[in-house]
Design a protein around this motif. Structure first.
Motif, PDB file in Angstrom:
ATOM      1  N   ARG A 102       0.839  -1.202   0.000  1.00 53.24           N
ATOM      2  CA  ARG A 102       0.000   0.000   0.000  1.00 53.24           C
ATOM      3  C   ARG A 102       0.874   1.252   0.000  1.00 53.24           C
ATOM      4  O   ARG A 102       0.630   2.216  -0.742  1.00 53.24           O
ATOM      5  CB  ARG A 102      -0.915  -0.022   1.220  1.00 53.24           C
ATOM      6  CG  ARG A 102      -1.987   1.063   1.231  1.00 53.24           C
ATOM      7  CD  ARG A 102      -2.757   1.038   2.559  1.00 53.24           C
ATOM      8  NE  ARG A 102      -3.275  -0.268   2.864  1.00 53.24           N
ATOM      9  CZ  ARG A 102      -3.085  -0.894   4.031  1.00 53.24           C
ATOM     10  NH1 ARG A 102      -2.398  -0.309   5.009  1.00 53.24           N
ATOM     11  NH2 ARG A 102      -3.605  -2.086   4.241  1.00 53.24           N
ATOM     12  N   GLU A 103       1.924   1.251   0.837  1.00 54.12           N
ATOM     13  CA  GLU A 103       2.834   2.395   0.913  1.00 54.12           C
ATOM     14  C   GLU A 103       3.621   2.557  -0.382  1.00 54.12           C
ATOM     15  O   GLU A 103       3.830   3.686  -0.857  1.00 54.12           O
ATOM     16  CB  GLU A 103       3.788   2.213   2.100  1.00 54.12           C
ATOM     17  CG  GLU A 103       4.749   3.378   2.318  1.00 54.12           C
ATOM     18  CD  GLU A 103       4.061   4.674   2.723  1.00 54.12           C
ATOM     19  OE1 GLU A 103       4.726   5.726   2.671  1.00 54.12           O
ATOM     20  OE2 GLU A 103       2.858   4.640   3.074  1.00 54.12           O
ATOM     21  N   ALA A 104       4.061   1.446  -0.970  1.00 53.44           N
ATOM     22  CA  ALA A 104       4.801   1.510  -2.242  1.00 53.44           C
ATOM     23  C   ALA A 104       3.928   2.112  -3.342  1.00 53.44           C
ATOM     24  O   ALA A 104       4.399   2.910  -4.165  1.00 53.44           O
ATOM     25  CB  ALA A 104       5.280   0.123  -2.638  1.00 53.44           C
ATOM     26  N   VAL A 105       2.653   1.738  -3.363  1.00 58.12           N
ATOM     27  CA  VAL A 105       1.733   2.281  -4.362  1.00 58.12           C
ATOM     28  C   VAL A 105       1.564   3.784  -4.155  1.00 58.12           C
ATOM     29  O   VAL A 105       1.555   4.558  -5.112  1.00 58.12           O
ATOM     30  CB  VAL A 105       0.371   1.546  -4.279  1.00 58.12           C
ATOM     31  CG1 VAL A 105      -0.686   2.285  -5.096  1.00 58.12           C
ATOM     32  CG2 VAL A 105       0.514   0.108  -4.766  1.00 58.12           C
ATOM     33  N   ARG A 106       1.449   4.208  -2.910  1.00 61.77           N
ATOM     34  CA  ARG A 106       1.256   5.630  -2.626  1.00 61.77           C
ATOM     35  C   ARG A 106       2.492   6.456  -2.991  1.00 61.77           C
ATOM     36  O   ARG A 106       2.373   7.564  -3.525  1.00 61.77           O
ATOM     37  CB  ARG A 106       0.935   5.818  -1.141  1.00 61.77           C
ATOM     38  CG  ARG A 106      -0.463   5.363  -0.754  1.00 61.77           C
ATOM     39  CD  ARG A 106      -0.673   5.454   0.750  1.00 61.77           C
ATOM     40  NE  ARG A 106      -2.028   5.054   1.150  1.00 61.77           N
ATOM     41  CZ  ARG A 106      -2.409   4.852   2.391  1.00 61.77           C
ATOM     42  NH1 ARG A 106      -1.534   5.028   3.389  1.00 61.77           N
ATOM     43  NH2 ARG A 106      -3.639   4.486   2.666  1.00 61.77           N
ATOM     44  N   VAL A 107       3.665   5.904  -2.699  1.00 60.22           N
ATOM     45  CA  VAL A 107       4.907   6.664  -2.883  1.00 60.22           C
ATOM     46  C   VAL A 107       5.459   6.545  -4.299  1.00 60.22           C
ATOM     47  O   VAL A 107       5.916   7.527  -4.891  1.00 60.22           O
ATOM     48  CB  VAL A 107       5.969   6.193  -1.858  1.00 60.22           C
ATOM     49  CG1 VAL A 107       7.308   6.862  -2.127  1.00 60.22           C
ATOM     50  CG2 VAL A 107       5.499   6.487  -0.440  1.00 60.22           C
ATOM     51  N   GLN A 108       5.414   5.334  -4.875  1.00 59.86           N
ATOM     52  CA  GLN A 108       6.047   5.088  -6.172  1.00 59.86           C
ATOM     53  C   GLN A 108       5.058   4.918  -7.316  1.00 59.86           C
ATOM     54  O   GLN A 108       5.461   4.892  -8.475  1.00 59.86           O
ATOM     55  CB  GLN A 108       6.923   3.843  -6.087  1.00 59.86           C
ATOM     56  CG  GLN A 108       8.068   3.956  -5.094  1.00 59.86           C
ATOM     57  CD  GLN A 108       8.849   2.663  -4.991  1.00 59.86           C
ATOM     58  OE1 GLN A 108       8.534   1.779  -4.196  1.00 59.86           O
ATOM     59  NE2 GLN A 108       9.856   2.529  -5.827  1.00 59.86           N
ATOM     60  N   GLY A 109       3.780   4.784  -6.992  1.00 58.58           N
ATOM     61  CA  GLY A 109       2.764   4.544  -8.011  1.00 58.58           C
ATOM     62  C   GLY A 109       2.388   5.817  -8.757  1.00 58.58           C
ATOM     63  O   GLY A 109       3.010   6.866  -8.566  1.00 58.58           O
ATOM     64  N   PRO A 110       1.382   5.740  -9.627  1.00 54.25           N
ATOM     65  CA  PRO A 110       0.543   4.553  -9.816  1.00 54.25           C
ATOM     66  C   PRO A 110       1.228   3.501 -10.688  1.00 54.25           C
ATOM     67  O   PRO A 110       2.190   3.793 -11.396  1.00 54.25           O
ATOM     68  CB  PRO A 110      -0.692   5.121 -10.524  1.00 54.25           C
ATOM     69  CG  PRO A 110      -0.165   6.307 -11.285  1.00 54.25           C
ATOM     70  CD  PRO A 110       0.921   6.892 -10.430  1.00 54.25           C
ATOM     71  N   PHE A 111       0.697   2.283 -10.619  1.00 60.85           N
ATOM     72  CA  PHE A 111       1.209   1.174 -11.412  1.00 60.85           C
ATOM     73  C   PHE A 111       0.104   0.631 -12.309  1.00 60.85           C
ATOM     74  O   PHE A 111      -1.057   0.545 -11.900  1.00 60.85           O
ATOM     75  CB  PHE A 111       1.713   0.051 -10.498  1.00 60.85           C
ATOM     76  CG  PHE A 111       2.894   0.450  -9.656  1.00 60.85           C
ATOM     77  CD1 PHE A 111       4.158   0.534 -10.216  1.00 60.85           C
ATOM     78  CD2 PHE A 111       2.732   0.749  -8.315  1.00 60.85           C
ATOM     79  CE1 PHE A 111       5.249   0.925  -9.447  1.00 60.85           C
ATOM     80  CE2 PHE A 111       3.811   1.121  -7.532  1.00 60.85           C
ATOM     81  CZ  PHE A 111       5.081   1.217  -8.098  1.00 60.85           C
ATOM     82  N   ASP A 112       0.502   0.239 -13.505  1.00 64.92           N
ATOM     83  CA  ASP A 112      -0.457  -0.388 -14.423  1.00 64.92           C
ATOM     84  C   ASP A 112      -0.705  -1.841 -14.042  1.00 64.92           C
ATOM     85  O   ASP A 112      -1.813  -2.352 -14.178  1.00 64.92           O
ATOM     86  CB  ASP A 112       0.069  -0.316 -15.862  1.00 64.92           C
ATOM     87  CG  ASP A 112       0.258   1.113 -16.320  1.00 64.92           C
ATOM     88  OD1 ASP A 112      -0.760   1.790 -16.557  1.00 64.92           O
ATOM     89  OD2 ASP A 112       1.412   1.567 -16.421  1.00 64.92           O
ATOM     90  N   GLY A 113       0.359  -2.509 -13.584  1.00 58.27           N
ATOM     91  CA  GLY A 113       0.217  -3.924 -13.257  1.00 58.27           C
ATOM     92  C   GLY A 113       1.137  -4.334 -12.129  1.00 58.27           C
ATOM     93  O   GLY A 113       1.907  -3.522 -11.603  1.00 58.27           O
ATOM     94  N   ILE A 114       1.052  -5.609 -11.769  1.00 56.54           N
ATOM     95  CA  ILE A 114       1.858  -6.149 -10.684  1.00 56.54           C
ATOM     96  C   ILE A 114       2.364  -7.529 -11.093  1.00 56.54           C
ATOM     97  O   ILE A 114       1.639  -8.313 -11.711  1.00 56.54           O
ATOM     98  CB  ILE A 114       1.048  -6.192  -9.364  1.00 56.54           C
ATOM     99  CG1 ILE A 114       1.931  -6.615  -8.194  1.00 56.54           C
ATOM    100  CG2 ILE A 114      -0.201  -7.058  -9.503  1.00 56.54           C
ATOM    101  CD1 ILE A 114       1.279  -6.380  -6.831  1.00 56.54           C
ATOM    102  N   LEU A 115       3.633  -7.798 -10.770  1.00 63.39           N
ATOM    103  CA  LEU A 115       4.273  -9.060 -11.120  1.00 63.39           C
ATOM    104  C   LEU A 115       4.844  -9.695  -9.855  1.00 63.39           C
ATOM    105  O   LEU A 115       5.422  -8.996  -9.021  1.00 63.39           O
ATOM    106  CB  LEU A 115       5.393  -8.804 -12.136  1.00 63.39           C
ATOM    107  CG  LEU A 115       6.284  -9.959 -12.600  1.00 63.39           C
ATOM    108  CD1 LEU A 115       6.842  -9.659 -13.994  1.00 63.39           C
ATOM    109  CD2 LEU A 115       7.451 -10.245 -11.646  1.00 63.39           C
ATOM    110  N   GLY A 116       4.674 -10.998  -9.699  1.00 62.10           N
ATOM    111  CA  GLY A 116       5.225 -11.686  -8.541  1.00 62.10           C
ATOM    112  C   GLY A 116       5.881 -12.998  -8.922  1.00 62.10           C
ATOM    113  O   GLY A 116       5.476 -13.649  -9.891  1.00 62.10           O
ATOM    114  N   PHE A 117       6.892 -13.386  -8.134  1.00 61.21           N
ATOM    115  CA  PHE A 117       7.596 -14.650  -8.343  1.00 61.21           C
ATOM    116  C   PHE A 117       7.435 -15.543  -7.119  1.00 61.21           C
ATOM    117  O   PHE A 117       7.683 -15.112  -5.986  1.00 61.21           O
ATOM    118  CB  PHE A 117       9.083 -14.390  -8.608  1.00 61.21           C
ATOM    119  CG  PHE A 117       9.934 -15.630  -8.560  1.00 61.21           C
ATOM    120  CD1 PHE A 117       9.784 -16.617  -9.518  1.00 61.21           C
ATOM    121  CD2 PHE A 117      10.856 -15.822  -7.544  1.00 61.21           C
ATOM    122  CE1 PHE A 117      10.557 -17.774  -9.460  1.00 61.21           C
ATOM    123  CE2 PHE A 117      11.635 -16.962  -7.479  1.00 61.21           C
ATOM    124  CZ  PHE A 117      11.478 -17.943  -8.442  1.00 61.21           C
ATOM    125  N   SER A 118       7.012 -16.772  -7.318  1.00 60.32           N
ATOM    126  CA  SER A 118       6.922 -17.800  -6.290  1.00 60.32           C
ATOM    127  C   SER A 118       6.070 -17.325  -5.095  1.00 60.32           C
ATOM    128  O   SER A 118       4.890 -17.052  -5.263  1.00 60.32           O
ATOM    129  CB  SER A 118       8.328 -18.242  -5.880  1.00 60.32           C
ATOM    130  OG  SER A 118       8.300 -19.531  -5.304  1.00 60.32           O
TER     131      SER A 118
END
Length: 207
Positions: A102-118
């Motif tokens: 949530r904090e990353a989205v507020r500070v570094q966003g907005p983001f179009d998508g999200i990617l995750g590994f494992s």
């Protein structure tokens, strides 16, 4: 045309720097179309001999891989450890990790998508569920990419898998993966309404 911005969620016992390094080939492939932004999980992981077979990130500094090993939640609450196969009633640390995103989205966003590994991909499925349940108003991801993902075996996490998620999703998994076998990754597919499996064609849908 501005590149798509994608928040990247690393695997268990990795961190933002190591995941950035390990996805160098992907960044090169997508650099004209996608900007990958990396963050670290809030929980430090202590190396234990019993966890050695669960290593997700290959060789690296020290016996467990990365020097600054991180995780999104622990399946063994008392040992503060994680195994994708471990059945458990409750986990430890998930709320803190959601708050970190949530904090990353507020500070570094907005983001179009999200990617995750494992473990990060399993976490991405949960984040998408929270978004679709309108429990996280700061989240506005338009698509999700899950690499070697799996459904959590923790009982308290089953709330995230029904009904199937509507967000467009790309699923990537290796037939020879020894840590997260492809059968585990396939178990996550029914949790998404329209899962896809091809990188560049997938991204073109959002540009």
């Amino acid at each position: 045309m501005a590149p798509l911005r994608v928040l990247c969620i690393h695997g268990y016992r990795q961190n933002d720097s190591s995941f950035r390094e390990k996805t160098g080939a992907l960044r090169k492939l997508l650099k004209k179309h996608v900007e990958l932004v990396y963050m670290s999980a809030p929980h430090s992981v202590q190396q234990a001999s019993s966890e050695a077979p669960e290593k997700e990130n290959g060789p690296g500094p020290g016996p467990g891989g990365d020097e600054d090993s991180r995780g999104w939640w622990f399946s063994d609450v008392q040992a503060r450890s994680f195994s994708a196969q471990q059945q458990c009633e409750e986990s430890l640390g998930l709320d803190d990790s959601v708050a970190a995103v949530r904090e990353a989205v507020r500070v570094q966003g907005p983001f179009d998508g999200i990617l995750g590994f494992s473990q990060g991909a399993a976490f991405v499925a949960m984040l998408c569920s929270l978004q679709e349940q309108k429990l996280e108003p700061d989240f506005s991801f338009h698509f999700a990419i899950l690499v070697a993902g799996f459904p959590s075996a923790c009982k308290e996490h089953q709330q995230f898998y029904n009904p199937p998620l509507q967000i467009p999703s790309l699923h990537v998994f290796g037939l020879e993966d020894r840590v997260i076998p492809d059968c585990m990754s396939r178990e996550l597919l029914p949790s998404f309404q329209d899962p896809r499996q091809a990188y560049q064609d997938f991204f073109k849908r959002f540009q």
